[in-house]
Design an enzyme around this catalytic site. Structure first.
Site, PDB file in Angstrom:
ATOM      1  N   CYS A   1     -29.786  -3.985 -12.808  1.00 36.19           N
ATOM      2  CA  CYS A   1     -29.332  -3.168 -11.683  1.00 36.19           C
ATOM      3  C   CYS A   1     -27.811  -3.285 -11.513  1.00 36.19           C
ATOM      4  O   CYS A   1     -27.068  -3.025 -12.448  1.00 36.19           O
ATOM      5  CB  CYS A   1     -30.111  -3.568 -10.439  1.00 36.19           C
TER       6      CYS A   1
ATOM      7  N   HIS B   1     -35.199  -3.455 -12.173  1.00 34.58           N
ATOM      8  CA  HIS B   1     -34.459  -4.398 -11.341  1.00 34.58           C
ATOM      9  C   HIS B   1     -35.321  -5.563 -10.863  1.00 34.58           C
ATOM     10  O   HIS B   1     -36.515  -5.644 -11.149  1.00 34.58           O
ATOM     11  CB  HIS B   1     -33.772  -3.664 -10.184  1.00 34.58           C
TER      12      HIS B   1
END
Ligand SMILES: [Zn+2]
Lengths: 459, 250
Positions: B95, B204
């Site tokens: 991320c 993520h």
């Protein structure tokens, strides 16, 4: 409303449906077309024609939708009324003792406690059902008496919009932590919106939690503050200064930044179990809701009520006797097994850490974890890796819910032995204890509440 | 007592880069070593401190704009991470962390320098300036990994506004091709990057929880072939449940 994309409706349908009255039970089943209180008590003449029409529309729509069994009729009625008269919130709120309560965790509980405290002065209206956006707030204010005090729970993002129309005398800001990461992931953005709100409410007092740097920064821009320390277990969302984006310094007595932003000195504080610092003196304080977190909520509510002249002793006395909030902390019969469950809501890491504290103050009961990831919960279950589940080791842990496999893997890596079950009731049927704790997130909690009966009642 | 042979896993700036349960990746890696009877040490690197050299695995997670900029500034002040990578250390950056290890990334209205560990750059959009920025990529993501990695399909969740592309003539290859979701958000429909022992991805948070084979791949980069692991049954049950829920054939 599982899977609904309309968060408003999901929120409104948590537990007991919203109603405008504070005194516990909703009497909505007694309402009907002919026994229409709005007909016997017409809206005040100061209301505009539009608003009077909007109130009539709200009344019609909500009772019609309730009769059709759609559940949260106020939401639909409120939405229609806001369209008919865009200024309706300002008009129905005018002249009231009004308080808005917002924050990531604890706003429903704090609003209920505040409503009880304000109830010592006279009638109070409150959106006590968790319908906390503009339509839900309007629903609370759209029935007579139109001069009743108002204790209003408001969603964090909606607060600026709603409060600019309500013009409350006080705003209670509890905390800001990550919640529903796929809905809004910017904690600082919320703090910034709250700070800007202060400039538009020069006559209002903000009751603000000094232990949350985001809240303290937001509130420090307001004209009048009552600073309250509730203690904070969860600091991971406030490591960066909201004012200058440098890293905050922390020690046991507070937090500060090189830019000058620092924890304000509180005038109200939770100083121990059953003890508050209250405007310069130490007082004994207890309510029936468990845990330090709820004493903190009570302190925030009592500080707001003080602005209207409610003595702290009277406020706390009124709050005592509230032992569940929308089913939270309530004991229920879990199915046919005879096992009772104490229902606890934990919908984000900060909330879970608070609940851990509660679990550990009770005798070591089994814990049922009921975990979903619907839209209202946040679709992304990643946050469970921020919760120190290692602390549950040694306890009997049972897992259920739509994302039970995710929770199960989290516990496996935490080396917490556990079993997995199709639902909370079947989990309960496998334990030998008489009472268990059930920790559920938003929709899981709502669904349990819809299925089970409180202890001492029959369904 | 941690033995000298313990695998050292550095969790970089968890206060800044830890928005989505990213610390879970350290838990998963350490536990999978311990379950095999191998020692593991997780080293939290608090924000503001110099990243220690000599670790075997470095983990970077996700974060909001201001913390992401702060993290990148902090990391750029020292060359220890770069040196560790040159000596063969493993990096998993997800991320915002993925954006930070690239050449540059957007935050607020500015473009900031990244660490340049991998040859990618991130912008709000690579479309012509008159195009509106694409919407935030939020939701489940499924990636078919680049075949030579020898991994089963990767499952995860993404939540990011940036779009990331490889620099022209740059090193490395995509982590995989996106089957569901957005990933890099570029026309080649890829996600992430792999360059030697550095992986960046938009899957993520605790991505390793759902992808144990990826965790073991990182560990094998440190240890060579790993002893077999009788892992808890829950881990494959989760994969099966997610594959069913996402309607993806494994
Ligand atoms: Zn600062």
């Amino acid at each position: 409303m599982p899977g609904s994309d309309d968060f408003t409706v999901v929120g409104a349908s948590l537990g007991v449906a919203p109603c405008g009255d504070v005194q516990g039970l909703c009497n909505r089943r007694d309402e009907s077309w002919h026994a229409d209180e709005a007909m016997t008590t017409p809206p005040p003449r100061r209301f505009s024609t539009r608003t009077r029409a909007a109130l009539a529309v709200e009344k019609l729509a909500s009772s019609a939708s309730r009769r059709l069994g759609r559940g949260s009729g106020e939401m639909i009625g409120g939405k229609l009324a806001l369209q008919v008269s865009p200024r309706i919130l300002t008009e129905v709120a005018a002249g009231r003792m009004a308080v808005c309560v917002s924050g990531t965790n604890g706003k429903t509980t704090t609003t209920r406690l505040l409503a009880r405290a304000l109830g010592t002065l006279g009638p109070v209206k409150s959106n006590s059902g968790g319908a906390n956006m503009a339509p839900g707030v309007l629903a609370a204010l759209s029935r007579p008496p139109f001069d009743a005090a108002a204790a209003l729970e408001v969603d964090e993002i909606w607060l600026p919009k709603v409060a600019r129309q309500i013009l409350p005398r006080a705003v209670v800001l509890l905390n800001i932590s990550r919640d529903q990461l796929d809905r809004s992931n910017e904690t600082r953005r919320i703090a910034s919106l709250w700070r800007e709100l202060g400039a538009d409410l020069p006559a209002a007092t903000v009751v603000a939690n000094v232990d949350d740097p985001l809240v303290a920064w937001a509130a420090s821009g307001w004209s009048n503050q009552i600073w309250v320390s509730v203690g904070q277990n969860w600091t991971a969302d406030a490591m960066v200064c909201p004012q200058c984006a440098r890293l905050l310094h922390r020690n046991s007595s507070g937090w500060w930044c090189d830019c000058g932003l620092a924890r304000p000195e509180p005038i109200v504080a939770v100083t121990g179990p059953g003890e508050l610092l209250w405007f310069g003196r130490h007082i004994r304080a207890s309510i029936d809701l468990p845990g330090r977190v709820n004493l903190g909520n009570a302190a925030m509510a009592a500080a707001a009520a003080k602005l209207f002249g409610v003595e702290v002793a009277d406020a706390l006395a009124a709050m005592t006797g509230l032992d569940d909030v929308q089913g939270r902390y309530q004991e229920v019969e879990l199915g046919e097994s005879g096992v009772r469950g104490r229902l606890l809501l934990a919908k984000n890491p900060a909330g879970w850490v608070e609940m851990m504290e509660l679990l550990n103050t009770a005798p070591a009961r089994p814990v049922i974890i009921d975990f979903n990831s619907q839209t209202a919960d946040g679709r992304d279950p990643s946050w469970i890796w921020d919760v120190p589940f290692e602390r549950l080791a040694g306890r009997d842990v049972l897992v259920t819910g739509e994302r039970k496999e995710d929770m199960s893997v989290r516990l496996a890596y935490a080396e917490v032995p556990h079993t997995v079950h199709p639902d909370a009731e079947s989990a309960a049927s496998t334990v030998f204890d008489k009472t268990v704790d059930v920790v559920a997130n938003y929709t899981a909690f709502r669904d349990i509440l819809g299925r089970v009966a409180p202890v001492g009642t029959t369904r | 007592m941690i033995s000298d042979s313990a695998t050292r896993i550095a969790l970089i700036y968890p206060e800044l880069l830890g928005t989505y349960g990213d610390g879970g990746n350290a838990i998963v890696l350490a536990q999978r070593l311990r379950w095999r009877g191998l020692a593991a040490e997780v080293i939290n690197v608090p924000a503001g401190e110099v990243v220690p050299g000599g670790c075997d695995i470095y983990l970077l997670g996700g974060g909001e704009d201001a913390p992401q900029v702060l993290a990148a500034d902090g990391l750029r002040r020292s060359t220890s991470l770069l040196r560790a990578v040159n000596e063969g250390a493993v990096v998993l950056a997800v991320c915002a962390g993925y954006q930070v290890i690239g050449a540059s990334f957007p935050a607020g209205d500015e473009v900031h320098d990244g660490l340049g560990l991998v040859d990618v750059e991130t912008r709000r959009s690579f479309d012509p300036a008159d195009q509106p920025a694409p919407p935030r990529a939020v939701g489940d993501i499924v990636v078919e990994p680049t075949s030579d990695l020898g991994l089963p399909v990767l499952l995860g969740y993404e939540n990011h506004a940036g779009r990331t592309r490889r620099l022209a003539g740059g090193r490395g290859r995509p982590l995989g091709v996106v089957r569901k979701g957005v990933g890099n958000g570029t026309i080649d429909q890829t996600d992430g990057i792999v360059d030697h022992h550095v992986i960046g991805t938009y899957l993520h948070g605790p991505v390793l929880a759902q992808n144990p084979a990826l965790a073991d791949l990182l560990l094998s980069w440190v240890h060579g072939p790993l002893p077999a692991l009788a892992e808890p049954a829950e881990i494959q049950l989760l994969r099966q449940a997610r594959l069913r829920a996402l309607d993806v054939a494994s």
